[in-house]
Design a protein around this motif. Structure first.
Motif, PDB file in Angstrom:
ATOM      1  N   GLN A 165       0.856  -1.180   0.000  1.00 48.11           N
ATOM      2  CA  GLN A 165       0.000   0.000   0.000  1.00 48.11           C
ATOM      3  C   GLN A 165       0.892   1.229   0.000  1.00 48.11           C
ATOM      4  OE1 GLN A 165      -2.092  -0.702   3.630  1.00 48.11           O
ATOM      5  NE2 GLN A 165      -0.544   0.231   4.893  1.00 48.11           N
ATOM      6  N   PRO A 166       0.431   2.308  -0.614  1.00 46.46           N
ATOM      7  CA  PRO A 166       1.253   3.517  -0.587  1.00 46.46           C
ATOM      8  C   PRO A 166       1.177   4.192   0.779  1.00 46.46           C
ATOM      9  CG  PRO A 166      -0.812   3.930  -1.722  1.00 46.46           C
ATOM     10  CD  PRO A 166      -0.788   2.457  -1.402  1.00 46.46           C
ATOM     11  N   LEU A 167       2.197   4.920   1.099  1.00 43.81           N
ATOM     12  CA  LEU A 167       2.215   5.696   2.337  1.00 43.81           C
ATOM     13  C   LEU A 167       1.912   7.140   1.961  1.00 43.81           C
ATOM     14  CD1 LEU A 167       2.708   5.432   5.367  1.00 43.81           C
ATOM     15  CD2 LEU A 167       5.024   6.181   4.948  1.00 43.81           C
ATOM     16  N   ASP A 168       0.634   7.462   1.895  1.00 44.39           N
ATOM     17  CA  ASP A 168       0.213   8.803   1.526  1.00 44.39           C
ATOM     18  C   ASP A 168      -0.186   9.582   2.772  1.00 44.39           C
ATOM     19  OD1 ASP A 168      -2.080   7.459   2.172  1.00 44.39           O
ATOM     20  OD2 ASP A 168      -3.112   7.856   0.294  1.00 44.39           O
ATOM     21  N   GLY A 169      -0.745  10.769   2.567  1.00 46.44           N
ATOM     22  CA  GLY A 169      -1.126  11.620   3.690  1.00 46.44           C
ATOM     23  C   GLY A 169      -2.146  10.980   4.608  1.00 46.44           C
ATOM     24  N   TRP A 170      -3.136  10.279   4.035  1.00 47.83           N
ATOM     25  CA  TRP A 170      -4.164   9.639   4.863  1.00 47.83           C
ATOM     26  C   TRP A 170      -3.573   8.523   5.716  1.00 47.83           C
ATOM     27  CZ3 TRP A 170      -8.219  12.145   6.006  1.00 47.83           C
ATOM     28  CH2 TRP A 170      -8.770  13.036   5.100  1.00 47.83           C
ATOM     29  N   MET A 171      -2.702   7.722   5.117  1.00 49.14           N
ATOM     30  CA  MET A 171      -2.080   6.646   5.887  1.00 49.14           C
ATOM     31  C   MET A 171      -1.202   7.226   6.993  1.00 49.14           C
ATOM     32  SD  MET A 171      -2.173   3.505   6.122  1.00 49.14           S
ATOM     33  CE  MET A 171      -1.375   2.451   7.253  1.00 49.14           C
ATOM     34  N   ALA A 172      -0.533   8.338   6.719  1.00 50.19           N
ATOM     35  CA  ALA A 172       0.286   8.996   7.738  1.00 50.19           C
ATOM     36  C   ALA A 172      -0.578   9.507   8.882  1.00 50.19           C
ATOM     37  CB  ALA A 172       1.071  10.150   7.113  1.00 50.19           C
ATOM     38  N   ILE A 173      -1.732  10.064   8.559  1.00 45.51           N
ATOM     39  CA  ILE A 173      -2.647  10.560   9.597  1.00 45.51           C
ATOM     40  C   ILE A 173      -3.205   9.400  10.414  1.00 45.51           C
ATOM     41  CG2 ILE A 173      -4.877  11.694   9.955  1.00 45.51           C
ATOM     42  CD1 ILE A 173      -4.093  13.525   7.567  1.00 45.51           C
ATOM     43  N   ILE A 174      -3.544   8.298   9.743  1.00 42.71           N
ATOM     44  CA  ILE A 174      -4.032   7.114  10.463  1.00 42.71           C
ATOM     45  C   ILE A 174      -2.946   6.574  11.372  1.00 42.71           C
ATOM     46  CG2 ILE A 174      -4.756   4.705  10.164  1.00 42.71           C
ATOM     47  CD1 ILE A 174      -6.241   5.689   7.611  1.00 42.71           C
ATOM     48  N   HIS A 175      -1.710   6.511  10.882  1.00 36.62           N
ATOM     49  CA  HIS A 175      -0.585   6.046  11.697  1.00 36.62           C
ATOM     50  C   HIS A 175      -0.427   6.930  12.925  1.00 36.62           C
ATOM     51  CE1 HIS A 175       3.681   5.694  12.859  1.00 36.62           C
ATOM     52  NE2 HIS A 175       3.528   4.426  12.511  1.00 36.62           N
ATOM     53  N   ALA A 176      -0.491   8.235  12.739  1.00 36.39           N
ATOM     54  CA  ALA A 176      -0.352   9.167  13.867  1.00 36.39           C
ATOM     55  C   ALA A 176      -1.517   9.034  14.841  1.00 36.39           C
ATOM     56  CB  ALA A 176      -0.248  10.597  13.349  1.00 36.39           C
ATOM     57  N   ALA A 177      -2.730   8.860  14.323  1.00 39.16           N
ATOM     58  CA  ALA A 177      -3.897   8.721  15.200  1.00 39.16           C
ATOM     59  C   ALA A 177      -3.796   7.462  16.053  1.00 39.16           C
ATOM     60  CB  ALA A 177      -5.179   8.707  14.372  1.00 39.16           C
ATOM     61  N   VAL A 178      -3.408   6.359  15.441  1.00 35.99           N
ATOM     62  CA  VAL A 178      -3.260   5.113  16.200  1.00 35.99           C
ATOM     63  C   VAL A 178      -2.096   5.245  17.187  1.00 35.99           C
ATOM     64  CG1 VAL A 178      -2.792   2.628  16.013  1.00 35.99           C
ATOM     65  CG2 VAL A 178      -4.306   3.722  14.377  1.00 35.99           C
ATOM     66  N   PHE A 179      -1.030   5.953  16.783  1.00 39.06           N
ATOM     67  CA  PHE A 179       0.082   6.190  17.703  1.00 39.06           C
ATOM     68  C   PHE A 179      -0.390   6.947  18.943  1.00 39.06           C
ATOM     69  CE2 PHE A 179       3.000   9.572  19.105  1.00 39.06           C
ATOM     70  CZ  PHE A 179       3.933   8.787  19.749  1.00 39.06           C
ATOM     71  N   TRP A 180      -1.099   8.062  18.732  1.00 41.04           N
ATOM     72  CA  TRP A 180      -1.549   8.860  19.873  1.00 41.04           C
ATOM     73  C   TRP A 180      -2.536   8.086  20.734  1.00 41.04           C
ATOM     74  CZ3 TRP A 180       0.727  12.973  21.816  1.00 41.04           C
ATOM     75  CH2 TRP A 180       1.595  13.685  21.003  1.00 41.04           C
ATOM     76  N   LEU A 181      -3.380   7.278  20.114  1.00 46.31           N
ATOM     77  CA  LEU A 181      -4.343   6.476  20.869  1.00 46.31           C
ATOM     78  C   LEU A 181      -3.634   5.431  21.729  1.00 46.31           C
ATOM     79  CD1 LEU A 181      -7.373   5.878  21.335  1.00 46.31           C
ATOM     80  CD2 LEU A 181      -7.183   4.171  19.519  1.00 46.31           C
ATOM     81  N   THR A 182      -2.690   4.695  21.138  1.00 51.76           N
ATOM     82  CA  THR A 182      -1.976   3.672  21.917  1.00 51.76           C
ATOM     83  C   THR A 182      -1.067   4.305  22.962  1.00 51.76           C
ATOM     84  OG1 THR A 182      -0.233   3.508  20.230  1.00 51.76           O
ATOM     85  CG2 THR A 182      -2.069   1.924  20.102  1.00 51.76           C
ATOM     86  N   THR A 183      -0.513   5.465  22.650  1.00 56.08           N
ATOM     87  CA  THR A 183       0.331   6.151  23.628  1.00 56.08           C
ATOM     88  C   THR A 183      -0.513   6.683  24.775  1.00 56.08           C
ATOM     89  OG1 THR A 183       1.873   6.785  21.891  1.00 56.08           O
ATOM     90  CG2 THR A 183       2.011   8.007  23.929  1.00 56.08           C
ATOM     91  N   TRP A 184      -1.686   7.187  24.465  1.00 58.53           N
ATOM     92  CA  TRP A 184      -2.572   7.713  25.494  1.00 58.53           C
ATOM     93  C   TRP A 184      -3.043   6.589  26.411  1.00 58.53           C
ATOM     94  CZ3 TRP A 184      -8.166   7.403  25.752  1.00 58.53           C
ATOM     95  CH2 TRP A 184      -8.705   8.205  26.759  1.00 58.53           C
ATOM     96  N   ILE A 185      -3.333   5.429  25.838  1.00 61.48           N
ATOM     97  CA  ILE A 185      -3.811   4.306  26.643  1.00 61.48           C
ATOM     98  C   ILE A 185      -2.691   3.743  27.509  1.00 61.48           C
ATOM     99  CG2 ILE A 185      -4.704   1.947  26.533  1.00 61.48           C
ATOM    100  CD1 ILE A 185      -6.283   2.828  24.042  1.00 61.48           C
ATOM    101  N   SER A 186      -1.544   3.453  26.880  1.00 63.03           N
ATOM    102  CA  SER A 186      -0.442   2.865  27.644  1.00 63.03           C
ATOM    103  C   SER A 186       0.869   3.004  26.888  1.00 63.03           C
ATOM    104  CB  SER A 186      -0.728   1.390  27.917  1.00 63.03           C
ATOM    105  OG  SER A 186       0.375   0.809  28.572  1.00 63.03           O
ATOM    106  N   TRP A 187       1.577   4.106  27.114  1.00 65.39           N
ATOM    107  CA  TRP A 187       2.849   4.291  26.419  1.00 65.39           C
ATOM    108  C   TRP A 187       3.927   3.307  26.880  1.00 65.39           C
ATOM    109  CZ3 TRP A 187       7.220   5.619  29.060  1.00 65.39           C
ATOM    110  CH2 TRP A 187       7.049   6.203  30.314  1.00 65.39           C
ATOM    111  N   PRO A 188       3.989   2.881  28.151  1.00 67.58           N
ATOM    112  CA  PRO A 188       5.030   1.910  28.495  1.00 67.58           C
ATOM    113  C   PRO A 188       4.838   0.573  27.778  1.00 67.58           C
ATOM    114  CG  PRO A 188       4.162   2.931  30.487  1.00 67.58           C
ATOM    115  CD  PRO A 188       3.289   3.345  29.360  1.00 67.58           C
ATOM    116  N   LEU A 189       3.594   0.159  27.610  1.00 70.83           N
ATOM    117  CA  LEU A 189       3.325  -1.098  26.916  1.00 70.83           C
ATOM    118  C   LEU A 189       3.766  -1.004  25.463  1.00 70.83           C
ATOM    119  CD1 LEU A 189       2.074  -3.937  26.976  1.00 70.83           C
ATOM    120  CD2 LEU A 189      -0.096  -2.875  26.361  1.00 70.83           C
ATOM    121  N   SER A 190       3.505   0.131  24.844  1.00 69.53           N
ATOM    122  CA  SER A 190       3.897   0.317  23.455  1.00 69.53           C
ATOM    123  C   SER A 190       5.414   0.280  23.293  1.00 69.53           C
ATOM    124  CB  SER A 190       3.340   1.642  22.934  1.00 69.53           C
ATOM    125  OG  SER A 190       3.548   1.761  21.557  1.00 69.53           O
TER     126      SER A 190
END
Length: 175
Positions: free
Chosen positions: A107-132
């Motif tokens: 799959q290409p890494l376009d702007g939408w995929m970058a935003i999805i990656h960042a959103a999932v990053f912030w969500l997993t970091t918010w839930i539990s950054w040590p686990l990540s």
């Protein structure tokens, strides 16, 4: 059968830490440092946008102050979409630390995929950054939870460029 072999050889293969350890050396440390650099840059952007919103609020008799609620999320989306979604596939902090985000699925890494990656990053970091972070210590390619979910891989840029060139040369020599 020949067509299958040609198609299979033209698909990019993921680098393996056993055969290309230089791609993964210090990636986790570099990611943490890049994150703090990016936080600083986004903080400056947020301050600038908030200042503009503050002035606009006075000019619109307080109406523009309602928009200040979206300054932080809009800045985060804008920053990651513009940097990770660019051809460089790296934020300013990642560029400073010589790391790049690479898709693991076809799959290409376009702007939408970058935003999805960042959103999932912030969500997993918010839930539990040590686990990540711990997750990255036990995966062979040092992938964090959000990398596995979105199908991406973080590697060192300069060795990866050499890896891409060697792979391209190998694929063109196979024909």
């Amino acid at each position: 059968m020949t067509i299958f072999l040609v198609m299979n050889q033209s698909q990019p293969t993921l680098p393996d830490p056993a055969t290309a350890p230089e791609l993964f050396e210090g990636v986790l440390t570099r990611r943490v440092i890049a994150f703090f650099v990016d936080l600083f840059v986004m903080g400056l952007m947020i301050l600038a946008f908030a200042f503009v919103g503050l002035i606009a609020g006075f000019l619109t008799f307080g109406l523009a102050w309602l928009a200040l609620v979206v300054v932080v999320p809009a800045t985060i989306v804008l920053y990651y979409g513009a940097t990770l979604g660019s051809p460089r596939r790296a934020t300013l902090g990642m560029q400073m630390m010589d790391i790049v985000l690479t898709p693991t699925r076809n799959q290409p890494l376009d702007g939408w995929m970058a935003i999805i990656h960042a959103a999932v990053f912030w969500l997993t970091t918010w839930i539990s950054w040590p686990l990540s972070l711990l997750f990255a210590l036990f995966t062979p390619r040092r992938q964090m939870i959000h990398d596995l979910i979105t199908g991406t891989l973080m590697v060192r840029r300069s060795p990866m460029v050499r890896h891409w060139r060697a792979q391209t040369a190998q694929a063109s020599g196979a024909y």
